[in-house]
Motif scaffolding. Structure first.
Motif, PDB file in Angstrom:
ATOM      1  N   ASP A   1       0.762  -1.454   0.269  1.00 35.85           N
ATOM      2  CA  ASP A   1      -0.281   0.096   0.142  1.00 35.85           C
ATOM      3  C   ASP A   1       0.793   1.156  -0.399  1.00 35.85           C
ATOM      4  OD1 ASP A   1      -2.712   1.420   0.397  1.00 35.85           O
ATOM      5  OD2 ASP A   1      -2.009   2.123   2.158  1.00 35.85           O
ATOM      6  N   ILE A   2       2.276   1.247   0.465  1.00 30.85           N
ATOM      7  CA  ILE A   2       2.904   1.910   0.316  1.00 30.85           C
ATOM      8  C   ILE A   2       4.080   2.697  -0.771  1.00 30.85           C
ATOM      9  CG2 ILE A   2       5.473   3.103   2.625  1.00 30.85           C
ATOM     10  CD1 ILE A   2       4.304   1.643   4.561  1.00 30.85           C
ATOM     11  N   VAL A   3       3.669   2.029  -1.004  1.00 31.98           N
ATOM     12  CA  VAL A   3       4.212   2.013  -2.303  1.00 31.98           C
ATOM     13  C   VAL A   3       3.482   1.913  -3.646  1.00 31.98           C
ATOM     14  CG1 VAL A   3       5.973   0.627  -4.112  1.00 31.98           C
ATOM     15  CG2 VAL A   3       6.416   0.492  -1.360  1.00 31.98           C
TER      16      VAL A   3
ATOM     17  N   ARG B   1      -0.789  15.094   5.814  1.00 33.87           N
ATOM     18  CA  ARG B   1       0.841  15.292   5.969  1.00 33.87           C
ATOM     19  C   ARG B   1       1.436  14.322   5.576  1.00 33.87           C
ATOM     20  NH1 ARG B   1      -3.063  18.179   9.692  1.00 33.87           N
ATOM     21  NH2 ARG B   1      -1.868  16.677  11.655  1.00 33.87           N
ATOM     22  N   ALA B   2       1.323  12.977   6.697  1.00 33.61           N
ATOM     23  CA  ALA B   2       1.959  12.387   6.308  1.00 33.61           C
ATOM     24  C   ALA B   2       2.493  12.035   5.344  1.00 33.61           C
ATOM     25  CB  ALA B   2       1.384  11.001   7.088  1.00 33.61           C
ATOM     26  N   ARG B   3       2.231  11.491   4.301  1.00 32.42           N
ATOM     27  CA  ARG B   3       1.992  11.100   2.630  1.00 32.42           C
ATOM     28  C   ARG B   3       3.029  12.448   1.831  1.00 32.42           C
ATOM     29  NH1 ARG B   3       1.114   6.214   1.971  1.00 32.42           N
ATOM     30  NH2 ARG B   3      -0.691   5.362   1.679  1.00 32.42           N
ATOM     31  N   ALA B   4       2.652  13.461   2.744  1.00 29.96           N
ATOM     32  CA  ALA B   4       4.004  14.273   2.063  1.00 29.96           C
ATOM     33  C   ALA B   4       5.701  14.083   2.397  1.00 29.96           C
ATOM     34  CB  ALA B   4       4.462  16.004   2.914  1.00 29.96           C
ATOM     35  N   ALA B   5       5.908  12.455   2.144  1.00 30.42           N
ATOM     36  CA  ALA B   5       6.893  11.866   2.117  1.00 30.42           C
ATOM     37  C   ALA B   5       7.176  10.866   2.044  1.00 30.42           C
ATOM     38  CB  ALA B   5       7.223  11.309   4.008  1.00 30.42           C
ATOM     39  N   ASP B   6       5.968  11.005   1.086  1.00 27.33           N
ATOM     40  CA  ASP B   6       5.968  10.174  -0.174  1.00 27.33           C
ATOM     41  C   ASP B   6       6.279  10.399  -0.878  1.00 27.33           C
ATOM     42  OD1 ASP B   6       5.273   6.995   0.685  1.00 27.33           O
ATOM     43  OD2 ASP B   6       4.116   8.278   1.548  1.00 27.33           O
ATOM     44  N   ILE B   7       5.786  12.167  -1.434  1.00 28.76           N
ATOM     45  CA  ILE B   7       6.048  13.086  -2.195  1.00 28.76           C
ATOM     46  C   ILE B   7       7.919  13.363  -2.868  1.00 28.76           C
ATOM     47  CG2 ILE B   7       5.457  14.903  -3.535  1.00 28.76           C
ATOM     48  CD1 ILE B   7       3.279  13.735  -3.272  1.00 28.76           C
ATOM     49  N   ALA B   8       7.921  13.089  -1.238  1.00 26.67           N
ATOM     50  CA  ALA B   8       9.673  13.245  -0.995  1.00 26.67           C
ATOM     51  C   ALA B   8      10.251  12.505  -1.399  1.00 26.67           C
ATOM     52  CB  ALA B   8      10.613  14.331   0.269  1.00 26.67           C
ATOM     53  N   ASP B   9      10.128  11.506  -1.261  1.00 22.89           N
ATOM     54  CA  ASP B   9      11.051  10.433  -1.629  1.00 22.89           C
ATOM     55  C   ASP B   9      10.872  10.503  -4.035  1.00 22.89           C
ATOM     56  OD1 ASP B   9      11.896   7.547  -1.983  1.00 22.89           O
ATOM     57  OD2 ASP B   9       9.650   6.750  -0.917  1.00 22.89           O
ATOM     58  N   ILE B  10       9.107  10.257  -4.251  1.00 26.37           N
ATOM     59  CA  ILE B  10       9.822  10.752  -5.756  1.00 26.37           C
ATOM     60  C   ILE B  10      10.197  11.410  -5.803  1.00 26.37           C
ATOM     61  CG2 ILE B  10       7.567  11.283  -7.541  1.00 26.37           C
ATOM     62  CD1 ILE B  10       5.364   9.514  -5.807  1.00 26.37           C
TER      63      ILE B  10
ATOM     64  N   PRO C   1      10.331   4.449   2.952  1.00 28.94           N
ATOM     65  CA  PRO C   1       9.890   3.269   2.805  1.00 28.94           C
ATOM     66  C   PRO C   1      10.030   3.045   1.475  1.00 28.94           C
ATOM     67  CG  PRO C   1       7.919   4.900   3.509  1.00 28.94           C
ATOM     68  CD  PRO C   1       9.128   5.866   3.367  1.00 28.94           C
ATOM     69  N   SER C   2      10.225   3.062   0.574  1.00 24.68           N
ATOM     70  CA  SER C   2      10.386   2.453  -0.476  1.00 24.68           C
ATOM     71  C   SER C   2      12.335   2.146  -0.852  1.00 24.68           C
ATOM     72  CB  SER C   2      10.157   3.304  -1.968  1.00 24.68           C
ATOM     73  OG  SER C   2      10.716   4.749  -1.571  1.00 24.68           O
ATOM     74  N   ALA C   3      12.770   3.434   0.206  1.00 25.03           N
ATOM     75  CA  ALA C   3      13.950   2.640  -0.371  1.00 25.03           C
ATOM     76  C   ALA C   3      14.424   1.479   0.920  1.00 25.03           C
ATOM     77  CB  ALA C   3      15.072   3.996   0.389  1.00 25.03           C
ATOM     78  N   PHE C   4      14.024   1.687   1.978  1.00 27.95           N
ATOM     79  CA  PHE C   4      14.237   0.619   2.911  1.00 27.95           C
ATOM     80  C   PHE C   4      13.463  -0.737   2.310  1.00 27.95           C
ATOM     81  CE2 PHE C   4      12.319  -2.552   5.506  1.00 27.95           C
ATOM     82  CZ  PHE C   4      12.818  -2.486   7.025  1.00 27.95           C
ATOM     83  N   LEU C   5      12.769  -0.075   1.589  1.00 30.82           N
ATOM     84  CA  LEU C   5      11.511  -2.182   0.905  1.00 30.82           C
ATOM     85  C   LEU C   5      12.759  -2.830  -0.240  1.00 30.82           C
ATOM     86  CD1 LEU C   5       7.821  -1.018   0.982  1.00 30.82           C
ATOM     87  CD2 LEU C   5       8.826  -3.007   2.108  1.00 30.82           C
ATOM     88  N   GLY C   6      13.529  -1.590  -1.185  1.00 32.36           N
ATOM     89  CA  GLY C   6      14.280  -2.156  -2.119  1.00 32.36           C
ATOM     90  C   GLY C   6      15.597  -2.456  -1.517  1.00 32.36           C
ATOM     91  N   ILE C   7      15.998  -3.198  -0.332  1.00 33.91           N
ATOM     92  CA  ILE C   7      17.293  -3.609   0.034  1.00 33.91           C
ATOM     93  C   ILE C   7      16.443  -4.904   0.286  1.00 33.91           C
ATOM     94  CG2 ILE C   7      18.792  -3.705   1.414  1.00 33.91           C
ATOM     95  CD1 ILE C   7      18.329  -0.457   2.017  1.00 33.91           C
TER      96      ILE C   7
ATOM     97  N   VAL D   1       8.801   3.395   8.423  1.00 39.64           N
ATOM     98  CA  VAL D   1      10.003   2.492   8.577  1.00 39.64           C
ATOM     99  C   VAL D   1      10.679   1.630   9.160  1.00 39.64           C
ATOM    100  CG1 VAL D   1      12.886   2.717   7.694  1.00 39.64           C
ATOM    101  CG2 VAL D   1       9.910   4.389   6.412  1.00 39.64           C
ATOM    102  N   ALA D   2       9.799   2.532  10.983  1.00 36.55           N
ATOM    103  CA  ALA D   2      10.029   1.378  11.738  1.00 36.55           C
ATOM    104  C   ALA D   2      10.000   0.712  11.731  1.00 36.55           C
ATOM    105  CB  ALA D   2       9.851   1.903  13.338  1.00 36.55           C
ATOM    106  N   MET D   3       8.187   0.650  11.876  1.00 38.21           N
ATOM    107  CA  MET D   3       6.910  -0.518  12.126  1.00 38.21           C
ATOM    108  C   MET D   3       7.842  -1.567  10.458  1.00 38.21           C
ATOM    109  SD  MET D   3       3.730   1.024  12.300  1.00 38.21           S
ATOM    110  CE  MET D   3       3.577   2.410  11.089  1.00 38.21           C
ATOM    111  N   LEU D   4       8.381  -1.230   9.248  1.00 40.19           N
ATOM    112  CA  LEU D   4       8.857  -1.942   7.787  1.00 40.19           C
ATOM    113  C   LEU D   4      10.178  -2.692   9.164  1.00 40.19           C
ATOM    114  CD1 LEU D   4       8.433  -0.374   5.351  1.00 40.19           C
ATOM    115  CD2 LEU D   4       6.825  -2.280   6.168  1.00 40.19           C
ATOM    116  N   ALA D   5      11.165  -2.741   9.446  1.00 47.09           N
ATOM    117  CA  ALA D   5      12.156  -2.538   9.986  1.00 47.09           C
ATOM    118  C   ALA D   5      12.258  -3.723  11.280  1.00 47.09           C
ATOM    119  CB  ALA D   5      13.080  -1.631  10.323  1.00 47.09           C
ATOM    120  N   ARG D   6      10.892  -4.169  12.164  1.00 48.68           N
ATOM    121  CA  ARG D   6      10.289  -4.908  12.839  1.00 48.68           C
ATOM    122  C   ARG D   6      10.331  -5.852  12.380  1.00 48.68           C
ATOM    123  NH1 ARG D   6       8.739   0.084  16.063  1.00 48.68           N
ATOM    124  NH2 ARG D   6       7.108  -0.020  15.331  1.00 48.68           N
ATOM    125  N   GLY D   7       9.041  -5.470  11.488  1.00 46.47           N
ATOM    126  CA  GLY D   7       8.347  -6.791  11.280  1.00 46.47           C
ATOM    127  C   GLY D   7       9.383  -7.637   9.739  1.00 46.47           C
ATOM    128  N   ARG D   8      10.755  -7.070   9.841  1.00 48.04           N
ATOM    129  CA  ARG D   8      11.953  -7.706   9.345  1.00 48.04           C
ATOM    130  C   ARG D   8      12.949  -8.295  10.201  1.00 48.04           C
ATOM    131  NH1 ARG D   8       9.031  -5.948   5.193  1.00 48.04           N
ATOM    132  NH2 ARG D   8       8.316  -5.996   3.526  1.00 48.04           N
TER     133      ARG D   8
END
Length: 534
Positions: A66-68, A118-127, A157-163, A182-189
């Motif tokens: 969903d994030i990506v 507001r949280a999705r602003a980080a996704d725009i910055a990622d793009i 998040p997309s950078a984390f998920l690409g590793i 990203v922290a939640m993704l890191a804990r899950g992995r």
């Protein structure tokens, strides 16, 4: 020279390896060419970014997808690029045009009253940065060496998920938050992660040790420190392997107290490869991702719920009704323009506001209950009246299904306990079961946003006031014979598990990736030993 840097532990574990910087493109500039060349350069960069993100999205499932997926949709939207192409036609270089277009886009998201946007602003910055990296032909983190420690101010998040984290590694961030995506993704992995070390991250080089238990980062590590870290990492690795080998065994404390360990899911993809006997059922199904596009499609919802029940093979499946609002808006369903959506219309409040859509979900749930033990859980309940209104709608749906001779069953109806007022007045709710949502309960009780680094120390489930509410609910459940579970992040946190069990919790529901760790942490607890001596 060896230095210790303190931060916040965001994902437990220990890792050491070569430092790899992930820097924003910053002030790099490209030499401007003819308009046609600049336009083509931007088009190629956007196309390459879209291809990379789309491929990444296809390899993911659940919340990560969903994030990506949000980024895929944005990059595929011509409206996002119109301003940049117009600037190029006006004489700007491709990178300058793209930067300015994204500045305006990010500012629009950051100015929103809705915390989701507001949280999705980080996704725009990622793009923005992903396209700029294509324009400047900069490498992505996918080329980082095995076991690398990724250093950044923040990590998209997309950078984390690409590793490929199966090869080891860790994360150190100057900013970030223990409750970020990203922290939640890191804990899950099981990727060790420390956040909030400030500008010190920019000076780190060489071999780095990341202690995701103590929240420490060791830079310029000596040979002795590296060897010690190697031994500790190997020990932790063996413990994880042992925990995985015992994953399908019951979770029983040292004194013989059985604890049910269930899992949290968003859809059937989340249980891919997980044998149902490894858990005691599904303790939380987030239906926002399942039904966002099928609000009025009863059959599609029924099939989604039925798939989970068939996977569970007779084990209970708890499905939370639509928990929209707050940071989960749905176009045409949630209310626009709320000054504080987390304290506005969300969860059961919205469901009762849209009874036609709520009935569709209740019908699908009641039909699926004929397949196996399905339990309905209402989110963000504050008053007993809300529970009774939902019960009345469910009763009416059951009458309709019977009249239609449609196969169905009567599901248990329970509530999430995440509003402090509901926790303190728990005896007023005639629910079949209670499930404590520790994330929101902690956020509301401590007046500390889950994603705010500056107040991260306040948002602590182990705060005596939060534990007192959890204990109050658990005690009521024990006295009335009604199950009380906990389905927030705390249920999978080894540091919180003993306190939760001592507070009376006997059922936890965790991310599938934390199942083995949670069970092992439970096995280490001895409830027969007084708390002071534990």
């Amino acid at each position: 020279m060896e230095r210790r840097l303190s931060g916040l532990a965001a994902s437990t574990g220990l890792a050491f390896g070569p430092a790899v910087m992930f820097r924003a493109v910053g002030e790099m500039r490209r030499e401007k060419g003819p308009v046609a060349s600049e336009r083509q350069a931007l088009a190629d960069a956007i196309s390459a970014s879209l291809e990379a993100v789309a491929a990444l999205a296809e390899s993911l499932n659940g919340e990560a997808a969903d994030i990506v997926g949000f980024q895929v949709a944005l990059l595929d939207d011509d409206a996002l690029t119109e301003a940049a192409y117009a600037a190029i036609e006006g004489g700007a270089a491709a990178d300058t045009a793209w930067r300015q277009a994204m500045v305006d886009e990010i500012a629009g998201y950051e100015a929103s009253d809705d915390p989701y946007f507001r949280a999705r602003a980080a996704d725009i910055a990622d793009i923005r940065d992903r396209v700029l990296r294509q324009l400047f032909d900069l490498p992505e983190l996918t080329s980082a060496p095995p076991g690398a420690i990724i250093l950044a101010q923040d990590l998209p998040p997309s950078a984390f998920l690409g590793i490929d984290w199966s090869r080891g590694g860790g994360i150190v961030l100057g900013a970030g938050s223990p409750t970020s995506h990203v922290a939640m993704l890191a804990r899950g992995r099981s990727v060790p992660m420390v956040v909030g070390i400030g500008s010190e991250w920019e000076a780190i080089s060489g071999t780095v040790v990341v202690d995701g238990v103590a929240g420490l980062v060791l830079t310029g590590a000596s040979h002795e420190s590296i060897e010690r870290a190697r031994r500790q990492a190997n020990d932790l690795g063996r413990l994880r392997e042992q925990a995985e080998a015992r994953k399908s065994q019951p979770a029983v404390t040292r004194d013989g107290t059985p604890i049910a360990v269930m899992i949290n899911v968003a859809d059937l993809d989340d249980v891919a490869g997980l044998p149902p006997e490894a858990c005691d059922g599904i303790g939380l199904t987030r239906t926002e991702f399942l039904v966002e596009q099928t609000l009025r499609d009863e059959m599609a919802q029924f099939e989604a719920y039925a798939g989970l029940l068939r996977w569970a093979a007779g084990r209970p499946v708890t499905i939370r009704t639509l928990d929209a609002g707050g940071d989960k808006p749905i176009a045409g369903y949630t209310l626009d323009g709320e000054t504080n959506p987390f304290l506005g219309l969300r969860g059961i409040r919205l469901s009762l506001r849209h009874p036609d859509i709520f009935r569709v979900q209740l019908r699908a749930l009641a039909r699926a209950a004929a397949i196996g033990p399905l339990k309905i859980m209402l989110p963000m309940v504050t008053t007993a009246q809300e529970l009774e209104q939902a019960r009345a709608l469910l009763d009416a749906v059951l009458v309709d299904l019977a009249a239609e001779d449609m196969p169905h069953a009567v599901p248990a109806l329970g509530i999430m306990v995440e509003v402090p007022a509901a926790a303190m007045a728990i005896a007023s709710f005639d629910a079949a079961f209670f499930s404590i949502g520790s994330n929101d309960l902690t956020q509301y009780a401590t007046a500390a946003a889950r994603d705010g680094l500056a107040v991260a120390a306040y948002s602590d489930v182990l705060h005596p006031g939060v534990l007192a509410m959890i204990s109050h609910v658990a005690r009521h459940g024990a006295e009335t014979g009604r199950e009380v579970s906990l389905c927030g992040d705390a249920g999978g946190d080894p540091h919180a598990i003993e306190a939760l069990l001592r507070a009376g919790i006997r059922v936890v529901s965790v991310s599938p990736g934390l199942l083995a760790i949670a069970k092992d942490a439970i096995r280490d607890v001895d409830l027969s030993v007084p708390d002071e001596a534990a």
